[in-house]
Design an enzyme around this catalytic site. Structure first.
Site, PDB file in Angstrom:
ATOM      1  N   ASP A  31      24.880  59.040  89.414  1.00  0.00           N
ATOM      2  CA  ASP A  31      23.510  59.505  89.665  1.00  0.00           C
ATOM      3  C   ASP A  31      23.294  60.895  89.062  1.00  0.00           C
ATOM      4  OD1 ASP A  31      20.960  59.327  90.604  1.00  0.00           O
ATOM      5  OD2 ASP A  31      21.455  59.800  92.682  1.00  0.00           O
ATOM      6  N   HIS A  48      20.500  59.445  80.124  1.00  0.00           N
ATOM      7  CA  HIS A  48      21.315  58.221  80.161  1.00  0.00           C
ATOM      8  C   HIS A  48      22.302  58.204  78.991  1.00  0.00           C
ATOM      9  CE1 HIS A  48      18.925  56.995  83.461  1.00  0.00           C
ATOM     10  NE2 HIS A  48      17.843  56.701  82.763  1.00  0.00           N
ATOM     11  N   LEU A 142      43.274  48.460  82.284  1.00  0.00           N
ATOM     12  CA  LEU A 142      42.232  48.836  83.254  1.00  0.00           C
ATOM     13  C   LEU A 142      41.162  47.746  83.250  1.00  0.00           C
ATOM     14  CD1 LEU A 142      40.873  51.241  84.994  1.00  0.00           C
ATOM     15  CD2 LEU A 142      39.584  51.712  82.916  1.00  0.00           C
TER      16      LEU A 142
HETATM   17  C1  FPP Z   1      21.177  57.077  87.654  1.00  0.00           C
HETATM   18  O1  FPP Z   1      20.624  58.321  87.306  1.00  0.00           O
HETATM   19  C2  FPP Z   1      21.719  56.396  86.472  1.00  0.00           C
HETATM   20  C3  FPP Z   1      21.330  55.163  86.027  1.00  0.00           C
HETATM   21  C4  FPP Z   1      20.298  54.370  86.710  1.00  0.00           C
HETATM   22  C5  FPP Z   1      21.869  54.542  84.804  1.00  0.00           C
HETATM   23  C6  FPP Z   1      23.330  54.772  84.513  1.00  0.00           C
HETATM   24  C7  FPP Z   1      23.576  54.394  83.088  1.00  0.00           C
HETATM   25  C8  FPP Z   1      24.408  55.040  82.234  1.00  0.00           C
HETATM   26  C9  FPP Z   1      25.237  56.188  82.646  1.00  0.00           C
HETATM   27  C10 FPP Z   1      24.516  54.650  80.801  1.00  0.00           C
HETATM   28  C11 FPP Z   1      24.856  53.217  80.556  1.00  0.00           C
HETATM   29  C12 FPP Z   1      26.197  52.857  81.059  1.00  0.00           C
HETATM   30  C13 FPP Z   1      26.823  51.686  80.770  1.00  0.00           C
HETATM   31  C14 FPP Z   1      28.165  51.413  81.374  1.00  0.00           C
HETATM   32  C15 FPP Z   1      26.241  50.658  79.888  1.00  0.00           C
HETATM   33  P1  FPP Z   1      19.074  58.592  87.580  1.00  0.00           P
HETATM   34  O2  FPP Z   1      18.322  58.219  86.353  1.00  0.00           O
HETATM   35  O3  FPP Z   1      18.648  57.883  88.823  1.00  0.00           O
HETATM   36  O4  FPP Z   1      19.080  60.135  87.791  1.00  0.00           O
HETATM   37  P2  FPP Z   1      18.066  60.988  88.702  1.00  0.00           P
HETATM   38  O5  FPP Z   1      18.420  60.663  90.132  1.00  0.00           O
HETATM   39  O6  FPP Z   1      18.413  62.391  88.331  1.00  0.00           O
HETATM   40  O7  FPP Z   1      16.681  60.606  88.327  1.00  0.00           O
END
Ligand code: FPP
Length: 254
Positions: A31, A48, A142
């Site tokens: 997050d 992201h 892994l």
């Molecule tokens: C949450 O942060 C993160 C996500 C919803 C997406 C996670 C995706 C990645 C790290 C990249 C892709 C990974 C793979 C393995 C394909 P948020 O956007 O909710 O952050 P915020 O709470 O600050 O808004």
């Protein structure tokens, strides 16, 4: 000097960790990508993309520490509610990652698994993901379990539905439904339950992640935004985990 609190424990390094008490399975709620981007005046998609770098670092660090399974919450069933351009950016990033990371996953001996309902994905992306799962299937260093279009409640409902179908077909008696049977019908079938659940970004909730599987997981929350998460943060989480006394509902060993 700031108001940094003094922590008497030595900085965790691979050498200060007890190699016999490394969690077999770590699950991570990644997050803080959006806030990381906002703090830099960047679009959320940039957060992201930076988050994907943290994914690479974390895979390497987990492999080096001897973790057997790493589950990452990459896209939840609730994430479809985000603006269409952000959903599209996440899907695009996943497609790019599949292409760019394939060789590295093979080289590193990483076996990709997927947990979630892939039927809702673009057929090309789904095929790319499934091909990479098949390609990495023999790898043993892994297991990288990516939770994609994943929801914990939906997973449990899906397992219950499959069990009900088996009962209706006369293949299973209602009394034959037990925890082993439920486990066998979850996306994570065959994987050990997470020992350690890490959530970055400062929030302290499960957000519908692995609800069944985290029954006895140790929970670790840290404030760092996911794109900033690196080896030192993972080692700190492992050091903290090694100070926990896990009792699984029993009493402490003498
Ligand atoms: C949450 O942060 C993160 C996500 C919803 C997406 C996670 C995706 C990645 C790290 C990249 C892709 C990974 C793979 C393995 C394909 P948020 O956007 O909710 O952050 P915020 O709470 O600050 O808004």
């Amino acid at each position: 000097m700031g108001n940094t609190q003094f922590d008497p424990r030595p900085l965790a390094t691979e050498r200060t960790l007890d190699p016999t008490r490394i969690p077999a399975h770590i699950a991570i709620i990644m997050d803080g990508n959006g806030r990381w981007a906002a703090a830099r005046g960047l679009p959320r998609a940039a957060g992201h993309r930076a988050g994907l770098e943290a994914v690479r670092r974390t895979i390497d660090a987990c492999r080096d520490c001897g973790v057997r399974v790493l589950t990452l919450y990459a896209f939840s069933t609730e994430n479809w509610r985000r603006p269409a351009d952000e959903v599209a950016a996440l899907m695009r990033l996943t497609g790019e990652a599949v292409v760019d990371e394939a060789a590295e996953l093979v080289r590193g001996g990483v076996h990709l698994r997927l947990s979630g309902d892939l039927s809702a994905l673009d057929p090309t992306l789904r095929e790319q993901l499934e091909q990479l799962v098949a390609l990495t299937q023999p790898n043993r260093n892994l297991v990288l379990n990516v939770a994609y279009n994943y929801g914990g409640r939906a997973e449990i409902v899906s397992a219950l539905r499959k069990l009900a179908e088996e009962v209706a077909a006369g293949q299973l008696a209602p009394g034959g439904i037990n925890e082993t049977q439920v486990n066998a019908h979850l996306y994570t079938s065959g994987l050990p339950d997470p020992d350690l659940l890490i959530r970055t970004g400062g929030e302290q909730r499960l957000s519908n992640f692995l609800l069944w599987q985290v029954a006895y997981a140790e929970l670790y929350f840290c404030d760092v935004f996911w794109p900033d998460f690196d080896r030192t943060h993972l080692l700190a989480a492992l050091a903290d985990y090694q100070h926990r006394r896990r009792r699984f509902g029993g009493v402490e060993d003498e």
